[in-house]
Design a protein around this motif. Structure first.
Motif, PDB file in Angstrom:
ATOM      1  N   PRO A  62      49.351  47.759  49.025  1.00 32.02           N
ATOM      2  CA  PRO A  62      47.938  47.479  49.257  1.00 32.02           C
ATOM      3  C   PRO A  62      47.121  48.769  49.222  1.00 32.02           C
ATOM      4  O   PRO A  62      47.557  49.803  49.730  1.00 32.02           O
ATOM      5  CB  PRO A  62      47.924  46.847  50.655  1.00 32.02           C
ATOM      6  N   VAL A  63      45.958  48.705  48.591  1.00 33.46           N
ATOM      7  CA  VAL A  63      45.044  49.843  48.520  1.00 33.46           C
ATOM      8  C   VAL A  63      43.755  49.452  49.221  1.00 33.46           C
ATOM      9  O   VAL A  63      43.121  48.454  48.856  1.00 33.46           O
ATOM     10  CB  VAL A  63      44.763  50.260  47.062  1.00 33.46           C
ATOM     11  N   ILE A  64      43.369  50.246  50.216  1.00 36.48           N
ATOM     12  CA  ILE A  64      42.215  49.928  51.057  1.00 36.48           C
ATOM     13  C   ILE A  64      41.162  51.017  50.880  1.00 36.48           C
ATOM     14  O   ILE A  64      41.439  52.203  51.096  1.00 36.48           O
ATOM     15  CB  ILE A  64      42.622  49.835  52.539  1.00 36.48           C
ATOM     16  N   ALA A  65      39.957  50.635  50.492  1.00 37.05           N
ATOM     17  CA  ALA A  65      38.855  51.593  50.386  1.00 37.05           C
ATOM     18  C   ALA A  65      38.221  51.782  51.759  1.00 37.05           C
ATOM     19  O   ALA A  65      37.912  50.806  52.435  1.00 37.05           O
ATOM     20  CB  ALA A  65      37.816  51.097  49.391  1.00 37.05           C
ATOM     21  N   ALA A  66      38.043  53.027  52.162  1.00 37.77           N
ATOM     22  CA  ALA A  66      37.306  53.370  53.381  1.00 37.77           C
ATOM     23  C   ALA A  66      36.005  54.012  52.912  1.00 37.77           C
ATOM     24  O   ALA A  66      35.975  55.190  52.544  1.00 37.77           O
ATOM     25  CB  ALA A  66      38.108  54.325  54.260  1.00 37.77           C
ATOM     26  N   VAL A  67      34.946  53.218  52.881  1.00 40.29           N
ATOM     27  CA  VAL A  67      33.720  53.607  52.177  1.00 40.29           C
ATOM     28  C   VAL A  67      32.722  54.266  53.122  1.00 40.29           C
ATOM     29  O   VAL A  67      32.166  53.635  54.013  1.00 40.29           O
ATOM     30  CB  VAL A  67      33.067  52.384  51.499  1.00 40.29           C
ATOM     31  N   ASN A  68      32.505  55.532  52.882  1.00 39.21           N
ATOM     32  CA  ASN A  68      31.501  56.313  53.592  1.00 39.21           C
ATOM     33  C   ASN A  68      30.349  56.611  52.628  1.00 39.21           C
ATOM     34  O   ASN A  68      30.575  56.848  51.448  1.00 39.21           O
ATOM     35  CB  ASN A  68      32.120  57.629  54.068  1.00 39.21           C
ATOM     36  N   GLY A  69      29.125  56.569  53.103  1.00 42.26           N
ATOM     37  CA  GLY A  69      28.001  56.917  52.245  1.00 42.26           C
ATOM     38  C   GLY A  69      27.842  55.975  51.071  1.00 42.26           C
ATOM     39  O   GLY A  69      28.001  54.767  51.196  1.00 42.26           O
ATOM     40  N   ILE A  70      27.572  56.542  49.893  1.00 41.04           N
ATOM     41  CA  ILE A  70      27.285  55.707  48.731  1.00 41.04           C
ATOM     42  C   ILE A  70      28.536  55.462  47.892  1.00 41.04           C
ATOM     43  O   ILE A  70      29.432  56.288  47.808  1.00 41.04           O
ATOM     44  CB  ILE A  70      26.195  56.316  47.838  1.00 41.04           C
ATOM     45  N   ALA A  71      28.575  54.290  47.282  1.00 38.83           N
ATOM     46  CA  ALA A  71      29.587  53.945  46.278  1.00 38.83           C
ATOM     47  C   ALA A  71      28.816  53.306  45.136  1.00 38.83           C
ATOM     48  O   ALA A  71      28.438  52.139  45.217  1.00 38.83           O
ATOM     49  CB  ALA A  71      30.631  52.999  46.847  1.00 38.83           C
ATOM     50  N   THR A  72      28.565  54.078  44.089  1.00 37.81           N
ATOM     51  CA  THR A  72      27.707  53.599  43.015  1.00 37.81           C
ATOM     52  C   THR A  72      28.420  53.663  41.669  1.00 37.81           C
ATOM     53  O   THR A  72      29.309  54.471  41.454  1.00 37.81           O
ATOM     54  CB  THR A  72      26.407  54.431  42.936  1.00 37.81           C
ATOM     55  N   ALA A  73      27.991  52.775  40.761  1.00 42.97           N
ATOM     56  CA  ALA A  73      28.523  52.725  39.394  1.00 42.97           C
ATOM     57  C   ALA A  73      30.047  52.648  39.426  1.00 42.97           C
ATOM     58  O   ALA A  73      30.604  51.748  40.040  1.00 42.97           O
ATOM     59  CB  ALA A  73      28.001  53.912  38.593  1.00 42.97           C
ATOM     60  N   ALA A  74      30.750  53.588  38.792  1.00 43.84           N
ATOM     61  CA  ALA A  74      32.211  53.542  38.784  1.00 43.84           C
ATOM     62  C   ALA A  74      32.794  53.722  40.177  1.00 43.84           C
ATOM     63  O   ALA A  74      33.931  53.312  40.440  1.00 43.84           O
ATOM     64  CB  ALA A  74      32.773  54.600  37.838  1.00 43.84           C
ATOM     65  N   GLY A  75      32.031  54.309  41.102  1.00 44.04           N
ATOM     66  CA  GLY A  75      32.463  54.395  42.495  1.00 44.04           C
ATOM     67  C   GLY A  75      32.469  53.024  43.145  1.00 44.04           C
ATOM     68  O   GLY A  75      33.384  52.685  43.909  1.00 44.04           O
ATOM     69  N   CYS A  76      31.475  52.211  42.836  1.00 46.44           N
ATOM     70  CA  CYS A  76      31.430  50.830  43.305  1.00 46.44           C
ATOM     71  C   CYS A  76      32.555  50.025  42.643  1.00 46.44           C
ATOM     72  O   CYS A  76      33.187  49.176  43.278  1.00 46.44           O
ATOM     73  CB  CYS A  76      30.071  50.220  42.980  1.00 46.44           C
ATOM     74  N   GLN A  77      32.817  50.318  41.371  1.00 43.43           N
ATOM     75  CA  GLN A  77      33.919  49.684  40.642  1.00 43.43           C
ATOM     76  C   GLN A  77      35.249  49.986  41.329  1.00 43.43           C
ATOM     77  O   GLN A  77      36.111  49.097  41.449  1.00 43.43           O
ATOM     78  CB  GLN A  77      33.933  50.213  39.211  1.00 43.43           C
ATOM     79  N   LEU A  78      35.430  51.213  41.788  1.00 40.94           N
ATOM     80  CA  LEU A  78      36.664  51.587  42.466  1.00 40.94           C
ATOM     81  C   LEU A  78      36.832  50.803  43.765  1.00 40.94           C
ATOM     82  O   LEU A  78      37.935  50.328  44.072  1.00 40.94           O
ATOM     83  CB  LEU A  78      36.672  53.093  42.735  1.00 40.94           C
ATOM     84  N   VAL A  79      35.755  50.646  44.520  1.00 39.62           N
ATOM     85  CA  VAL A  79      35.811  49.845  45.752  1.00 39.62           C
ATOM     86  C   VAL A  79      36.200  48.406  45.420  1.00 39.62           C
ATOM     87  O   VAL A  79      37.072  47.805  46.056  1.00 39.62           O
ATOM     88  CB  VAL A  79      34.463  49.871  46.495  1.00 39.62           C
ATOM     89  N   ALA A  80      35.546  47.837  44.416  1.00 41.35           N
ATOM     90  CA  ALA A  80      35.810  46.446  44.041  1.00 41.35           C
ATOM     91  C   ALA A  80      37.229  46.254  43.516  1.00 41.35           C
ATOM     92  O   ALA A  80      37.791  45.166  43.634  1.00 41.35           O
ATOM     93  CB  ALA A  80      34.804  45.985  42.991  1.00 41.35           C
ATOM     94  N   SER A  81      37.825  47.309  42.975  1.00 39.47           N
ATOM     95  CA  SER A  81      39.184  47.214  42.454  1.00 39.47           C
ATOM     96  C   SER A  81      40.233  47.282  43.552  1.00 39.47           C
ATOM     97  O   SER A  81      41.371  46.836  43.349  1.00 39.47           O
ATOM     98  CB  SER A  81      39.442  48.346  41.441  1.00 39.47           C
ATOM     99  N   CYS A  82      39.871  47.851  44.704  1.00 43.02           N
ATOM    100  CA  CYS A  82      40.819  47.944  45.819  1.00 43.02           C
ATOM    101  C   CYS A  82      41.074  46.561  46.405  1.00 43.02           C
ATOM    102  O   CYS A  82      40.261  45.650  46.287  1.00 43.02           O
ATOM    103  CB  CYS A  82      40.275  48.878  46.898  1.00 43.02           C
TER     104      CYS A  82
END
Length: 264
Positions: A105-125
């Motif tokens: 399992p891969v869990i995103a711990a999102v601090n601050g902004i997650a935009t464009a491919a950064g948002c894509q990375l969160v959604a992929s987790c």
């Protein structure tokens, strides 16, 4: 940990925390960072001591997406950057597929902004824990570069209408709204986000290892199948799972009213 490294790694028991470490660049996904992260994830998947991975970002951002300065500089190439852009998008796709296909399992711990491919990375987790001040966006439409590859992961997490709203408007979405839309599982105070993600990882790590691997792979594979095919596929998966030693021990322990002793 060497602060000059673009990716930091720390083990907390069975959970490996990977930190994108380009804070001055808002952890934008340069070619080097994407390649390094992909390699680190693959290595974690082969490490028997690691049972879950947490991804986070150093500084005030999770990730702002692709490195636009790096990409713009390649416009001076003879082909105006086409070859580099193709390589960048292929590398990004491979990174996201590595996250999805990792047998952990891969869990995103999102601090601050997650935009464009950064948002894509969160959604992929597989899971995401967002800080209360976290914000998400696919803002490419605002600069003439529609977020077409982030759209793939986003449209598999959100409803079509919600995904299209983010893609067409390019506006920031707060943590609570992201949770309501399905992009984040939990929202916690900023100083708790990594600890909460690690806590989730430890809980998952207590589950039987092969069962988790079987389940994660089946989840993503069946999601892309027609309904009847998905049921046929998952029925076969459950048969194989039922014959595994973990299921034998787990069901036996349940019937005997005792704690299972998972085979290694």
């Amino acid at each position: 940990m060497n602060q000059d490294n673009i990716l930091l790694s720390e083990d907390r028991g069975p959970v490996r925390i990977m930190t994108l470490n380009r804070p001055k660049a808002r952890n934008c996904l340069s070619m080097d960072l994407m390649t390094t992260l992909r390699g680190a994830l693959a290595h974690a998947g082969e490490d028997d001591a690691v049972r879950a991975v947490v991804l986070t970002g150093a500084g005030p951002a999770f990730s702002s997406g692709h490195d636009l300065k790096e990409m713009t500089a390649r416009r001076n190439d003879p082909d105006k950057g086409r070859a580099f852009y193709e390589e960048t998008m292929r590398t990004c796709a491979k990174l996201m597929l590595t996250v999805v296909r990792l047998p952990l399992p891969v869990i995103a711990a999102v601090n601050g902004i997650a935009t464009a491919a950064g948002c894509q990375l969160v959604a992929s987790c597989d899971l995401a824990v967002a800080a209360t001040d976290a914000r998400f966006a696919t803002p490419g439409v605002n600069i003439g570069l529609f977020c077409s590859t982030p759209m793939v992961a986003l449209s598999r997490n959100l409803s079509r209408k919600a995904a299209m709203e983010m893609l067409l408007l390019g506006e920031m979405v707060g943590a609570e709204e992201a949770s309501r839309l399905g992009l984040a599982n939990r929202v916690v105070a900023a100083d708790r986000v990594v600890n909460e993600a690690t806590k989730l990882g430890r809980k998952i790590a207590s589950k039987p290892l092969r069962t988790l691997k079987i389940g994660k792979e089946a989840f993503y594979r069946q999601a892309e199948m027609p309904l009847d095919e998905a049921y046929r596929y998952t029925a076969d998966v459950m048969v194989e799972n039922m014959l595994d030693a973990e299921a034998e021990e787990g069901i036996g322990a349940f019937l005997d009213k005792r704690e299972p002793q998972w085979p290694r």
